[in-house]
Motif scaffolding. Structure first.
Motif, PDB file in Angstrom:
ATOM      1  N   MET A  24       0.750  -1.166   0.183  1.00  0.00           N
ATOM      2  CA  MET A  24      -0.082   0.143   0.228  1.00  0.00           C
ATOM      3  C   MET A  24       1.006   0.945   0.335  1.00  0.00           C
ATOM      4  O   MET A  24      -0.111   2.128  -0.249  1.00  0.00           O
ATOM      5  N   ARG A  25       2.340   0.996   0.168  1.00  0.00           N
ATOM      6  CA  ARG A  25       3.000   1.970   0.736  1.00  0.00           C
ATOM      7  C   ARG A  25       3.358   2.347  -0.818  1.00  0.00           C
ATOM      8  O   ARG A  25       4.848   3.011  -0.855  1.00  0.00           O
ATOM      9  N   GLY A  26       3.929   1.200  -1.884  1.00  0.00           N
ATOM     10  CA  GLY A  26       4.024   1.416  -2.457  1.00  0.00           C
ATOM     11  C   GLY A  26       5.641   0.912  -3.126  1.00  0.00           C
ATOM     12  O   GLY A  26       6.307   1.228  -3.925  1.00  0.00           O
ATOM     13  N   SER A  27       5.903   0.188  -1.800  1.00  0.00           N
ATOM     14  CA  SER A  27       7.903  -0.473  -1.649  1.00  0.00           C
ATOM     15  C   SER A  27       7.385  -1.178  -2.797  1.00  0.00           C
ATOM     16  O   SER A  27       7.145  -2.034  -3.174  1.00  0.00           O
ATOM     17  N   PRO A  28       9.088  -0.644  -3.167  1.00  0.00           N
ATOM     18  CA  PRO A  28       9.545  -1.498  -4.560  1.00  0.00           C
ATOM     19  C   PRO A  28      10.096  -3.110  -4.097  1.00  0.00           C
ATOM     20  O   PRO A  28      10.712  -3.756  -4.117  1.00  0.00           O
ATOM     21  N   LYS A  29      10.234  -3.422  -2.541  1.00  0.00           N
ATOM     22  CA  LYS A  29      10.890  -4.632  -1.813  1.00  0.00           C
ATOM     23  C   LYS A  29       9.512  -5.666  -1.535  1.00  0.00           C
ATOM     24  O   LYS A  29      10.068  -6.908  -1.805  1.00  0.00           O
ATOM     25  N   VAL A  30       8.403  -5.685  -2.570  1.00  0.00           N
ATOM     26  CA  VAL A  30       7.734  -6.687  -3.115  1.00  0.00           C
ATOM     27  C   VAL A  30       7.575  -6.994  -4.078  1.00  0.00           C
ATOM     28  O   VAL A  30       7.484  -6.559  -5.063  1.00  0.00           O
ATOM     29  N   GLY A  31       7.850  -8.525  -4.456  1.00  0.00           N
ATOM     30  CA  GLY A  31       7.975  -9.348  -5.690  1.00  0.00           C
ATOM     31  C   GLY A  31       6.429  -8.866  -6.301  1.00  0.00           C
ATOM     32  O   GLY A  31       5.417  -8.574  -6.192  1.00  0.00           O
ATOM     33  N   LYS A  32       6.222  -8.894  -8.047  1.00  0.00           N
ATOM     34  CA  LYS A  32       5.347  -9.019  -9.044  1.00  0.00           C
ATOM     35  C   LYS A  32       4.316  -9.889  -8.808  1.00  0.00           C
ATOM     36  O   LYS A  32       2.826  -8.883  -7.749  1.00  0.00           O
ATOM     37  N   GLU A  33       4.723 -10.435  -7.970  1.00  0.00           N
ATOM     38  CA  GLU A  33       3.653 -12.381  -8.317  1.00  0.00           C
ATOM     39  C   GLU A  33       2.477 -11.600  -6.924  1.00  0.00           C
ATOM     40  O   GLU A  33       1.546 -11.633  -6.497  1.00  0.00           O
ATOM     41  N   ARG A  34       3.126 -11.931  -5.435  1.00  0.00           N
ATOM     42  CA  ARG A  34       2.953 -10.920  -4.145  1.00  0.00           C
ATOM     43  C   ARG A  34       1.829  -9.812  -4.026  1.00  0.00           C
ATOM     44  O   ARG A  34       0.837  -9.975  -3.424  1.00  0.00           O
ATOM     45  N   ARG A  35       2.577  -8.665  -5.078  1.00  0.00           N
ATOM     46  CA  ARG A  35       2.115  -6.942  -4.885  1.00  0.00           C
ATOM     47  C   ARG A  35       0.660  -7.760  -5.757  1.00  0.00           C
ATOM     48  O   ARG A  35      -0.099  -6.916  -5.055  1.00  0.00           O
ATOM     49  N   GLU A  36       0.087  -8.153  -6.509  1.00  0.00           N
ATOM     50  CA  GLU A  36      -0.425  -8.552  -7.772  1.00  0.00           C
ATOM     51  C   GLU A  36      -1.866  -8.992  -6.807  1.00  0.00           C
ATOM     52  O   GLU A  36      -2.761  -8.866  -6.896  1.00  0.00           O
ATOM     53  N   ALA A  37      -1.735 -10.497  -6.216  1.00  0.00           N
ATOM     54  CA  ALA A  37      -2.266 -10.644  -5.524  1.00  0.00           C
ATOM     55  C   ALA A  37      -2.763  -9.684  -4.143  1.00  0.00           C
ATOM     56  O   ALA A  37      -3.841 -10.326  -3.570  1.00  0.00           O
ATOM     57  N   VAL A  38      -2.018  -8.994  -3.365  1.00  0.00           N
ATOM     58  CA  VAL A  38      -2.948  -8.241  -2.379  1.00  0.00           C
ATOM     59  C   VAL A  38      -3.428  -7.267  -2.342  1.00  0.00           C
ATOM     60  O   VAL A  38      -4.410  -7.031  -3.035  1.00  0.00           O
TER      61      VAL A  38
END
Length: 321
Positions: A24-38
């Motif tokens: 939600m904070r737009g952190s670049p530390k999260v991978g694409k797949e997990r970001r899309e799931a969230v």
């Protein structure tokens, strides 16, 4: 119904609350797949970040309060357009309210706005006492548009009515008009009178026509006076602009629809300038408070002005000053 929380999104996506917060904070530390799931889980739940809570934690909400004197006033509506356009450009969010043209309601509406902890507020043509505006400025940045307030804490953005009168008179002089009536029909004398030749001011619709040499042009001081002037001219059988030219100081939608020549500081530009001044103040980019900005007038020539024929021009004082 309760609003979905970070915990709800985390449970739906099968991840931790901390990871949802990073997304939600737009952190670049999260991978694409997990970001899309969230993000997919957030959409399914209808989750929206609590911008106010986030802003308060950061010391700034990103919210700007806007108090309009009267939503029914076309000038206020156009000021709001300018405010909103500049807010979008600068990434600010607006909270809008109105005082419905009453000082007591304005004070209550302003208190409600301040209770939501905005970073600043814009007051559009407020009627409340200056002391109330001064008190508001003790807690956050305040910019007033359409009214000048004497305060070292308050920034003001206004039009230039005197310059508008001078611009209109100069335009009429360029068209050959030397006998010009400055019509003021308001319940109180307009401050614009000070920019008019003293012997040119009239306070009744029929007054200019009682003179031995009636005017060839009318300058109406304000939108309501412009409407009354145009109506009086038509009722008197005077053809506009063939016999009499008309300019209005002000530029209401009605004047535009009727193709009336008008001169005014554009309301939308006043709004955008006021929002820029406020956001500069909030970000610390502005100098000490008490800034005074003036938006110059613009003359829009339409269908109610015409050059005076050479046969009707005479040796008379030039009204350009």
């Amino acid at each position: 119904m309760a609003h979905p929380t970070l915990e709800d999104v985390a449970a739906r996506a099968g991840v931790s609350r901390a990871l949802v917060s990073l997304v939600m904070r737009g952190s670049p530390k999260v991978g694409k797949e997990r970001r899309e799931a969230v993000l997919r889980a957030a959409r399914e739940l209808g989750y929206r970040p609590n911008m106010m809570a986030r802003g308060l934690a950061a010391g700034r909400t990103g919210l700007v309060g806007v108090l309009l004197a009267d939503l029914r006033d076309p000038w206020c509506a156009e000021v709001h357009e300018g405010l909103a356009d500049e807010a979008v450009r600068r990434g600010a969010r607006l909270l809008l309210t109105t005082g419905r043209g009453r000082a007591a309601r304005e004070r209550a509406a302003l208190d409600d706005l301040l209770g939501l902890r905005p970073d600043g507020v814009v007051l559009a043509s407020p009627g409340m006492p200056a002391a109330d505006i001064e008190r508001a400025a003790a807690g956050c940045a305040v910019t007033v548009v359409g009214r000048s307030v004497r305060s070292d804490r308050v920034d003001c953005v206004t039009g230039d009515g005197a310059a508008a009168v001078r611009l209109a008179l100069a335009h009429l002089a360029d068209l050959g008009h030397r006998r010009v009536a400055c019509l003021d029909l308001g319940p109180r004398p307009s401050p614009l009178r000070r920019a008019c030749p003293p012997d040119a001011v009239a306070t009744a619709p029929d007054e200019p026509w009682r003179a031995p040499e009636p005017p060839t042009a009318v300058l109406a001081l304000g939108d309501p006076t412009g409407t009354a002037a145009l109506t009086a001219l038509l009722r008197a059988g005077r053809r506009v602009p063939d016999e009499v030219s008309l300019i209005v100081v002000g530029d209401s939608p009605g004047a535009r629809a009727a193709r009336v020549t008008a001169v005014a500081s554009p309301a939308a530009e006043l709004g955008s300038r006021a929002m820029a001044v406020l956001l500069d103040r909030i970000s610390g980019e502005a100098p000490a408070a008490g800034r005074r900005d003036t938006v110059p007038p613009r003359l829009d020539e339409r269908d109610t002005t015409r050059a005076l024929s050479l046969g009707r021009r005479e040796d008379a004082p030039d009204l350009r000053q």
